[in-house]
Design a protein around this motif. Structure first.
Motif, short mmCIF file in Angstrom:
data_model
loop_
_atom_site.label_atom_id
_atom_site.label_comp_id
_atom_site.label_asym_id
_atom_site.label_seq_id
_atom_site.Cartn_x
_atom_site.Cartn_y
_atom_site.Cartn_z
N LYS A 134 4.46 26.70 21.23
CA LYS A 134 4.95 26.01 22.43
C LYS A 134 5.84 26.97 23.21
O LYS A 134 6.58 27.76 22.63
CB LYS A 134 5.75 24.76 22.05
N ARG A 135 5.74 26.88 24.53
CA ARG A 135 6.59 27.69 25.40
C ARG A 135 6.94 26.85 26.63
O ARG A 135 6.27 25.87 26.93
CB ARG A 135 5.87 28.97 25.83
N PRO A 136 8.00 27.24 27.36
CA PRO A 136 8.31 26.52 28.61
C PRO A 136 7.18 26.71 29.63
O PRO A 136 6.55 27.77 29.68
CB PRO A 136 9.60 27.19 29.10
N GLY A 137 6.92 25.68 30.39
CA GLY A 137 5.84 25.74 31.37
C GLY A 137 6.14 26.67 32.53
O GLY A 137 7.28 27.05 32.78
N ARG A 138 5.07 27.06 33.23
CA ARG A 138 5.16 27.88 34.44
C ARG A 138 4.45 27.13 35.57
O ARG A 138 3.55 26.33 35.31
CB ARG A 138 4.45 29.22 34.23
N PRO A 139 4.79 27.40 36.83
CA PRO A 139 4.09 26.73 37.93
C PRO A 139 2.58 26.96 37.92
O PRO A 139 1.82 26.13 38.41
CB PRO A 139 4.73 27.33 39.19
N SER A 140 2.11 28.04 37.33
CA SER A 140 0.67 28.33 37.31
C SER A 140 -0.08 27.59 36.21
O SER A 140 -1.30 27.62 36.18
CB SER A 140 0.45 29.84 37.15
N ASP A 141 0.64 26.91 35.30
CA ASP A 141 -0.02 26.18 34.22
C ASP A 141 -0.74 24.95 34.76
O ASP A 141 -0.30 24.33 35.73
CB ASP A 141 1.01 25.71 33.17
N ALA A 184 8.63 22.95 36.22
CA ALA A 184 7.60 23.40 35.28
C ALA A 184 8.20 23.78 33.93
O ALA A 184 7.63 23.48 32.88
CB ALA A 184 6.83 24.58 35.87
N GLU A 185 9.37 24.41 33.94
CA GLU A 185 10.01 24.83 32.69
C GLU A 185 10.48 23.65 31.85
O GLU A 185 10.71 23.78 30.65
CB GLU A 185 11.19 25.76 32.98
N SER A 186 10.61 22.48 32.45
CA SER A 186 11.05 21.31 31.69
C SER A 186 9.95 20.78 30.76
O SER A 186 10.24 19.99 29.87
CB SER A 186 11.52 20.20 32.65
N ALA A 187 8.73 21.22 30.96
CA ALA A 187 7.61 20.79 30.10
C ALA A 187 7.31 21.87 29.06
O ALA A 187 7.41 23.06 29.35
CB ALA A 187 6.38 20.53 30.94
N GLN A 188 6.94 21.45 27.87
CA GLN A 188 6.52 22.38 26.82
C GLN A 188 4.99 22.46 26.84
O GLN A 188 4.31 21.45 26.83
CB GLN A 188 7.01 21.91 25.46
N VAL A 189 4.47 23.69 26.87
CA VAL A 189 3.03 23.93 26.96
C VAL A 189 2.56 24.63 25.69
O VAL A 189 3.21 25.57 25.21
CB VAL A 189 2.73 24.80 28.20
#
Length: 179
Positions: free
Chosen positions: A22-29, A5-10
């Motif tokens: 933009k922030r690193p992704g989380r499993p809940s995103d 999840a952190e490998s994606a920018q959200v």
């Protein structure tokens, strides 16, 4: 899961200045939508709107088994069957005509543990993942349920022993009378 999840920018926000960031992704995103709107989705998919697959494992009878069957059910159509334009033959789909082309093919995704790169293995992984997306907290709920059952069992034993102790004294203080 967290590292993936952190490998994606959200895109998130707004921050204190009212700007999106933009922030690193989380499993809940949530996964980002592949199309900006329903019309664009229909245009890209031959007029069919793709369903929201995040809850398909719970929405369809058979859940992950249904998903696995659809993913592995693409075959050549029987010679006597007429297919609508843009449709694909699938043995597991009701009516055997589905607008989605076969999404999986052998050898496309490498496994790091030497698992065979087959449609069968990919379909198992996809159906398990979609079941997880439908109920990501299922394992924690099951663990909590087991703890509650154990607590209730121990509590019932304690209450039974307390009842025996209380009524034992009551019966000694007031013996039954004969009429």
């Amino acid at each position: 899961m967290k590292a993936l999840a952190e490998s994606a920018q959200v895109t998130d926000g707004p921050n204190d200045k009212g700007e999106m960031f933009k922030r690193p992704g989380r499993p809940s995103d949530r996964f980002p939508a592949p199309f900006p709107n329903e019309e664009a989705a229909r245009a890209a998919n031959g007029g069919s709107h793709p369903p929201d697959l995040s809850v398909i494992a719970k929405a369809r009878e058979g859940g992950p088994d249904y998903i696995y069957s659809v993913l592995t059910g693409y075959k050549d159509k029987p010679g006597d069957m007429e297919m609508a334009p843009g449709m694909h033959y699938n043995t597991a789909f009701p009516g055997h005509q589905i607008a989605m082309p076969p999404p999986l093919a052998d050898g496309v995704v490498p496994y790091t543990d030497d698992t065979e790169q087959t449609v069968d293995n990919y379909a198992k992984d996809v159906s398990a993942f979609l079941m997880w997306t439908a109920e990501p907290k299922l394992e924690q709920r099951h663990m909590l349920g087991h703890r509650v059952i154990i607590f209730l069992f121990v509590f019932a034993i304690i209450m039974f022993l307390a009842k025996k102790a209380v009524w034992k004294r009551v019966n000694k203080d007031h013996p039954p009378t004969e009429a």
